[in-house]
Write a protein that holds these residues in place. Structure first.
Motif, PDB file in Angstrom:
ATOM      1  N   VAL A   3       0.894  -1.149   0.000  1.00  0.00           N
ATOM      2  CA  VAL A   3       0.000   0.000   0.000  1.00  0.00           C
ATOM      3  C   VAL A   3       0.934   1.201   0.000  1.00  0.00           C
ATOM      4  O   VAL A   3       1.917   1.231   0.747  1.00  0.00           O
ATOM      5  N   TYR A   4       0.658   2.185  -0.845  1.00  0.00           N
ATOM      6  CA  TYR A   4       1.579   3.302  -0.981  1.00  0.00           C
ATOM      7  C   TYR A   4       0.815   4.615  -1.103  1.00  0.00           C
ATOM      8  O   TYR A   4      -0.366   4.639  -1.464  1.00  0.00           O
ATOM      9  N   TYR A  15      -2.362  10.519  -3.165  1.00  0.00           N
ATOM     10  CA  TYR A  15      -2.940   9.390  -3.883  1.00  0.00           C
ATOM     11  C   TYR A  15      -2.565   8.116  -3.140  1.00  0.00           C
ATOM     12  O   TYR A  15      -1.382   7.883  -2.856  1.00  0.00           O
ATOM     13  N   VAL A  16      -3.549   7.286  -2.834  1.00  0.00           N
ATOM     14  CA  VAL A  16      -3.329   6.017  -2.145  1.00  0.00           C
ATOM     15  C   VAL A  16      -3.582   4.887  -3.129  1.00  0.00           C
ATOM     16  O   VAL A  16      -4.609   4.872  -3.814  1.00  0.00           O
ATOM     17  N   GLY A  17      -2.641   3.938  -3.194  1.00  0.00           N
ATOM     18  CA  GLY A  17      -2.789   2.815  -4.112  1.00  0.00           C
ATOM     19  C   GLY A  17      -2.284   1.521  -3.505  1.00  0.00           C
ATOM     20  O   GLY A  17      -1.703   1.513  -2.415  1.00  0.00           O
ATOM     21  N   VAL A  18      -2.498   0.424  -4.232  1.00  0.00           N
ATOM     22  CA  VAL A  18      -2.027  -0.902  -3.819  1.00  0.00           C
ATOM     23  C   VAL A  18      -1.449  -1.595  -5.043  1.00  0.00           C
ATOM     24  O   VAL A  18      -1.942  -1.414  -6.168  1.00  0.00           O
ATOM     25  N   THR A  19      -0.380  -2.357  -4.848  1.00  0.00           N
ATOM     26  CA  THR A  19       0.269  -3.051  -5.953  1.00  0.00           C
ATOM     27  C   THR A  19       1.101  -4.211  -5.417  1.00  0.00           C
ATOM     28  O   THR A  19       1.470  -4.219  -4.245  1.00  0.00           O
ATOM     29  N   ASN A  20       1.423  -5.136  -6.300  1.00  0.00           N
ATOM     30  CA  ASN A  20       2.332  -6.210  -5.900  1.00  0.00           C
ATOM     31  C   ASN A  20       3.760  -5.930  -6.360  1.00  0.00           C
ATOM     32  O   ASN A  20       4.677  -6.638  -5.975  1.00  0.00           O
ATOM     33  N   ASP A  21       3.959  -4.904  -7.186  1.00  0.00           N
ATOM     34  CA  ASP A  21       5.289  -4.540  -7.670  1.00  0.00           C
ATOM     35  C   ASP A  21       5.412  -3.014  -7.631  1.00  0.00           C
ATOM     36  O   ASP A  21       5.032  -2.324  -8.574  1.00  0.00           O
ATOM     37  N   LEU A  22       5.959  -2.511  -6.534  1.00  0.00           N
ATOM     38  CA  LEU A  22       5.976  -1.062  -6.316  1.00  0.00           C
ATOM     39  C   LEU A  22       6.832  -0.331  -7.349  1.00  0.00           C
ATOM     40  O   LEU A  22       6.409   0.699  -7.875  1.00  0.00           O
ATOM     41  N   SER A  53      -0.233 -10.705   2.605  1.00  0.00           N
ATOM     42  CA  SER A  53      -1.531 -11.101   2.072  1.00  0.00           C
ATOM     43  C   SER A  53      -2.121 -10.004   1.180  1.00  0.00           C
ATOM     44  O   SER A  53      -2.274  -8.863   1.622  1.00  0.00           O
ATOM     45  N   PRO A  54      -2.500 -10.344  -0.053  1.00  0.00           N
ATOM     46  CA  PRO A  54      -3.175  -9.361  -0.907  1.00  0.00           C
ATOM     47  C   PRO A  54      -4.472  -8.836  -0.282  1.00  0.00           C
ATOM     48  O   PRO A  54      -4.787  -7.652  -0.408  1.00  0.00           O
ATOM     49  N   LEU A  55      -5.207  -9.702   0.387  1.00  0.00           N
ATOM     50  CA  LEU A  55      -6.463  -9.259   1.006  1.00  0.00           C
ATOM     51  C   LEU A  55      -6.211  -8.238   2.098  1.00  0.00           C
ATOM     52  O   LEU A  55      -6.961  -7.266   2.233  1.00  0.00           O
ATOM     53  N   ASP A  56      -5.145  -8.438   2.881  1.00  0.00           N
ATOM     54  CA  ASP A  56      -4.792  -7.471   3.916  1.00  0.00           C
ATOM     55  C   ASP A  56      -4.384  -6.137   3.303  1.00  0.00           C
ATOM     56  O   ASP A  56      -4.743  -5.071   3.810  1.00  0.00           O
ATOM     57  N   GLU A  61      -5.622  -0.451   2.085  1.00  0.00           N
ATOM     58  CA  GLU A  61      -5.789   0.631   1.112  1.00  0.00           C
ATOM     59  C   GLU A  61      -7.176   1.257   1.260  1.00  0.00           C
ATOM     60  O   GLU A  61      -7.312   2.480   1.313  1.00  0.00           O
ATOM     61  N   LYS A  62      -8.194   0.432   1.336  1.00  0.00           N
ATOM     62  CA  LYS A  62      -9.558   0.936   1.472  1.00  0.00           C
ATOM     63  C   LYS A  62      -9.722   1.722   2.768  1.00  0.00           C
ATOM     64  O   LYS A  62     -10.406   2.745   2.797  1.00  0.00           O
ATOM     65  N   GLU A  63      -9.098   1.230   3.838  1.00  0.00           N
ATOM     66  CA  GLU A  63      -9.168   1.922   5.126  1.00  0.00           C
ATOM     67  C   GLU A  63      -8.549   3.320   5.030  1.00  0.00           C
ATOM     68  O   GLU A  63      -9.170   4.306   5.426  1.00  0.00           O
ATOM     69  N   ILE A  64      -7.345   3.397   4.480  1.00  0.00           N
ATOM     70  CA  ILE A  64      -6.648   4.680   4.379  1.00  0.00           C
ATOM     71  C   ILE A  64      -7.399   5.645   3.465  1.00  0.00           C
ATOM     72  O   ILE A  64      -7.494   6.841   3.751  1.00  0.00           O
TER      73      ILE A  64
END
Length: 88
Positions: A3-4, A15-22, A53-56, A61-64
């Protein structure tokens, strides 16, 4: 998973985002056109968290994203007090 949070040069937009490869995702933000990050020039990494965990990561991300700016600022400042722009 990461989460970044990105910001623009003047640190006025977040801007808040999520990725598996930053690294790859940051490059994609810089190359993208007609997106939120390109419109507001949010290319500077100022915060990230890593998750197994991707779900975590998605839940975080949704929380932030629901938070007011002031709370996001406190989160960023807790790990990056001067809001330095990080390379990844």
């Amino acid at each position: 998973m990461f989460v970044y949070i990105l910001t623009n040069k003047n640190k006025t937009t977040l801007y808040v985002g999520v990725t598996n490869d930053l690294s790859k995702r940051l490059a994609e933000h810089r190359e993208a056109r007609n997106t939120f990050t390109s419109k507001y020039k949010c290319y500077n990494l100022i915060y990230f968290e890593e998750f197994q965990s991707p779900l975590d990561a998605i839940a975080r991300e949704k929380e932030i994203k629901k938070w007011r700016r002031e709370k996001k600022e406190r989160l960023i400042s807790s790990l990056n007090p001067h809001w330095d722009f990080w390379e990844f």
